[in-house]
Write an enzyme that holds these catalytic residues in place. Structure first.
Site, PDB file in Angstrom:
ATOM      1  N   SER A  87     -15.131  30.759  27.135  1.00 31.04           N
ATOM      2  CA  SER A  87     -14.157  31.852  27.063  1.00 31.04           C
ATOM      3  C   SER A  87     -12.726  31.374  27.365  1.00 31.04           C
ATOM      4  O   SER A  87     -12.227  30.202  26.953  1.00 31.04           O
ATOM      5  CB  SER A  87     -14.464  33.069  27.651  1.00 31.04           C
ATOM      6  OG  SER A  87     -13.670  34.096  27.426  1.00 31.04           O
ATOM      7  N   HIS A 191     -13.582  39.815  23.638  1.00 31.99           N
ATOM      8  CA  HIS A 191     -14.250  39.229  22.679  1.00 31.99           C
ATOM      9  C   HIS A 191     -14.860  40.007  21.523  1.00 31.99           C
ATOM     10  O   HIS A 191     -15.783  39.869  20.892  1.00 31.99           O
ATOM     11  CB  HIS A 191     -15.190  38.017  23.049  1.00 31.99           C
ATOM     12  CG  HIS A 191     -14.797  37.037  23.951  1.00 31.99           C
ATOM     13  ND1 HIS A 191     -13.926  36.114  23.210  1.00 31.99           N
ATOM     14  CD2 HIS A 191     -14.866  36.556  25.320  1.00 31.99           C
ATOM     15  CE1 HIS A 191     -13.617  35.518  24.385  1.00 31.99           C
ATOM     16  NE2 HIS A 191     -14.035  35.600  25.492  1.00 31.99           N
TER      17      HIS A 191
END
Length: 304
Positions: A87, A191
């Site tokens: 991430s 996300h």
């Protein structure tokens, strides 16, 4: 071949930078990285409490600065043979791989963190939850029935679901068979499509950056693929804000590449923990304090 890993949001802990400031080169690096981001990562990494560093706008610059500074303490000016970040850790990995300057990585993560925090605040109440264990088919069916997104597919039997707070509450109340569901202390559904507004802000900031091609193998969270072009690497990092992280595919790619060891830069532990289950037999070192540098250097020196 050693892979250098950069952890993502959630790995931060109060006081985590205190021991690293005893190394003058790390202290100087963290000060410069703070200036680039406009966020005092030194103060947050030594004095701020858990609630403060949980704030997305604080956590993300803190994590990327820590990854870059401790990665440089280990590698110097050398680039990793293989680099990957989870991430927001992708920005740290991109800097260590030479795609971004350290200052550009920090400017981008400051925009990313603030934009994701704003997107979460502007949407309906959202949340995320870790699903541990269970049959993969049952887990997928449960997420679909609740309208949730598998935002992080981390491998080793771990999936992180994201979506509305009501849907997460329903999943916690009725988990898939043989699975545990733990709601995460995060500000929103990262996300997922809830983060689309943040993509626009990060895209605008990225347009001011001139990326270079990676000096080594850089793996993408989108599909675990090696990315050879700097422009493509940066575009993928921007898009990833609103798309699922496929860390499972990154680990599969490392095995296919023949990676013989893993080093997770500070605050290390999460990614090496996943690798112990999904990449069995591959030695790993997690950098938590400067005391771990010796073991990491030994692994690098003895790489096959």
């Amino acid at each position: 071949m050693i892979a250098i890993l950069c952890p993502g949001q959630g790995a931060q802990a109060p006081g985590m930078l205190a021991p690293w400031l005893e190394l003058p080169e790390v202290a100087a690096s963290l000060s410069a990285l703070s200036d680039a981001a406009g966020v005092d990562v030194v103060r947050h990494g030594t004095q701020s409490d858990a609630d403060t560093i949980r704030d997305t706008a604080v956590a993300q610059p803190l994590l990327v600065a820590t990854a870059i500074a401790t990665g440089r303490a280990l590698l110097g000016d050398s680039a990793p043979a293989v680099a990957a970040g989870h991430s927001v850790g992708e920005l740290g990995a991109a800097a260590l791989a030479g795609v971004l300057s350290d200052a550009d990585a920090m400017r981008l993560v400051a925009v990313r963190g603030a934009a994701m925090a704003a997107a979460a605040a502007a949407s309906e109440a959202t949340s995320m939850a870790a699903i541990l264990g269970g049959d993969a088919g049952d887990v997928a069916a449960a997420l679909e029935s609740h309208g949730l997104t598998p935002a992080n597919v981390n491998g080793a039997g771990q999936v992180v679901a994201a979506g509305t707070k009501a849907a997460i509450d329903a999943l916690v109340a009725e988990p898939p068979a043989r699975a545990r569901v733990i709601e995460l202390q995060v500000a929103g559904a990262f996300h997922t499509t809830f983060m689309v507004p943040a993509v626009a802000d990060l895209h605008a900031a990225a347009a001011t950056v001139a990326p270079a091609n990676p000096r080594g193998v850089l793996l993408s969270n989108a599909d675990g693929a090696p990315v050879a072009d700097g422009e493509d690497a940066l575009a993928r990092i921007v898009r990833q804000v609103a798309n699922p992280v496929r860390w499972d595919l990154c680990m599969e790619a490392m095995l296919q590449l023949g990676v013989t060891g893993l080093i997770e830069v500070a605050p290390g532990g999460v990614l090496t923990g996943l690798a112990k289950r999904a990449m069995k037999g591959v030695p790993a070192v997690a950098l938590k304090t400067p005391d771990d540098l010796a073991a990491a250097r030994d692994l690098l020196e003895n790489a096959a």
